[in-house]
Design an enzyme around this catalytic site. Sequence first.
Site, PDB file in Angstrom:
ATOM      1  N   SER A   1      35.748  41.705  36.932  1.00 36.69           N
ATOM      2  CA  SER A   1      36.751  42.552  37.539  1.00 36.69           C
ATOM      3  C   SER A   1      36.208  43.556  38.543  1.00 36.69           C
ATOM      4  O   SER A   1      36.960  44.105  39.338  1.00 36.69           O
ATOM      5  CB  SER A   1      37.513  43.304  36.449  1.00 36.69           C
ATOM      6  OG  SER A   1      36.619  44.152  35.729  1.00 36.69           O
TER       7      SER A   1
ATOM      8  N   LYS B   1      33.954  52.077  40.997  1.00 34.69           N
ATOM      9  CA  LYS B   1      35.083  51.228  40.581  1.00 34.69           C
ATOM     10  C   LYS B   1      36.227  52.133  40.125  1.00 34.69           C
ATOM     11  O   LYS B   1      35.997  53.113  39.401  1.00 34.69           O
ATOM     12  CB  LYS B   1      34.636  50.325  39.431  1.00 34.69           C
ATOM     13  CG  LYS B   1      35.686  49.342  38.927  1.00 34.69           C
ATOM     14  CD  LYS B   1      35.131  48.490  37.792  1.00 34.69           C
ATOM     15  CE  LYS B   1      36.109  47.444  37.293  1.00 34.69           C
ATOM     16  NZ  LYS B   1      35.569  46.672  36.157  1.00 34.69           N
TER      17      LYS B   1
ATOM     18  N   SER C   1      32.101  41.648  33.808  1.00 38.86           N
ATOM     19  CA  SER C   1      32.654  42.181  35.053  1.00 38.86           C
ATOM     20  C   SER C   1      31.683  42.857  35.986  1.00 38.86           C
ATOM     21  O   SER C   1      32.061  43.195  37.111  1.00 38.86           O
ATOM     22  CB  SER C   1      33.788  43.149  34.743  1.00 38.86           C
ATOM     23  OG  SER C   1      34.941  42.421  34.457  1.00 38.86           O
TER      24      SER C   1
END
Length: 493
Positions: free
Chosen positions: A164, A89, A188
Amino acid sequence: MASETTTAESYVEKPKTLAALREEISSGRTKAADLANEYYARIEKKNPRLNIYLSFTKERAMAQAAHIDNLAAKGDPLPPLAGIPTGLKDVMVVQGAPSTAGSKILQGYQPPYDCTAVARLEAAGAVLLGKLNCDQFAMGSSNENSAYGPVRNPVDTERVPGGSSGGSAAAVAANLAVATLGSDTGGSIRQPASFCGVVGVLPTYGRVSRYGLIAYASSLDRIGPFSANVRDAATLLGVIAGHDPKDATSSAAPVEDYAAQSDKPVKEPGKGGLRIGVPAEYFAEGLDPEVRAAIEKGIAALEAAGCAIKPVSLPHTKYAVPTYYLVATAEASANLARFDGVRYGYRSPRSATLSDMYSHSRDEGFGAEVKRRIFLGTYALSAGYYDAYYLKAQQVRRILAEEFLRAFAEVDAIVTPTSPFPAFKIGEKTGDPLAMYLADIYTVTASLAGICGVTVPCGTTQAGLPVGMQILARHLGESTAFRVARAVEAANS
Ligand code: GLN
């Protein structure tokens, strides 16, 4: 090149297991370099539609793959993730590689160091393919807050992958990486894992070093893995977990062999089965009936596997969303003060004076959701409101944590839906930030309490959308959560 008419199914593909890939690579039947190239070729095909990868670390990947192939050729023992294609990420920093946190303000920023999690992945032989799209500064529940456009859910490309860490979940679901890392502040990792039909792990707060994670809310942020199956997630956590002198909040507790622990059945011969708590508060109004049905089926499977199912009560759950959004935004407003156009990334050209430069850089560099949270957090921390909002939220946080402690005196794990509904349509909730915040209703509690959990696929809706079960365990109880997740996974496969 993927076209608009490609069927959704063609985007979903299950990666091989770590054990299978390891065997292929150590026997020399598969070269790590070929495997990396195979992944890059697939990314080239699928990424234009899915928008999962933001940037690539190809040189670094190929050097690592060559190193692994050398070890294999010499017959040397291979580290646990030898040659495994992984993605990160884009809130975790990698030396010399773009690290944007999904934002415009960090466009072009190339950090001078590696985050601990990626250093540990690579020391274990993993091949880092590139950086994955996410909501800007990890703020969001749908990946629609990225400055680089939304990620599409490989299961249904008209839908969000969750957020997210949407890119991290979607990458595994589409087999654009065998495993990925994401971050979870209020859900997330768990929510996108649930939306994309993969496994996601929320480690105990402090279990994995946050060194090199671009901070959102420091008392809540955690790094954790995504994979296609529970055992691989357990292996990955074993690699990245453990004390780090560079993160004072990292736990010194010994790291268990999570993968081996996850092999233990939920009911061992001659012993009572694990006790599973079911909190009524997570099955109340607002829960999609198909999600409820899938989770209830999962609970029945746990019972059939020998678990004892017990009701537990977590009555303060209803305060968790407002509590979370006060604590998280307060911390975010402080953490994001450093992005001022001077030290990192974007600087506005409209800078007649220094103070103009600060405000224009922040105004142009941050997206709407990030600004909303800076406002909220600054307000909650301001003189006169601090006691009413921030202090009160901290007190409620404590009560929520104590409620979990009490429940874990009675049960070994607690199971709930991960999200009240399956993946929603792109654009469906963007006009209503409050509705979006409510999507986090089942995940923010564990974040506030600091406990750990695993989200595991637990059936699908009639439309084929994945449903994830959230399995929560006490602080440092990851092994228990993995055992329960293995049982749910076995019942579903
Ligand atoms: N959706 C939550 C938020 O927007 C959680 C985000 C996260 O866990 N990073 O704050």
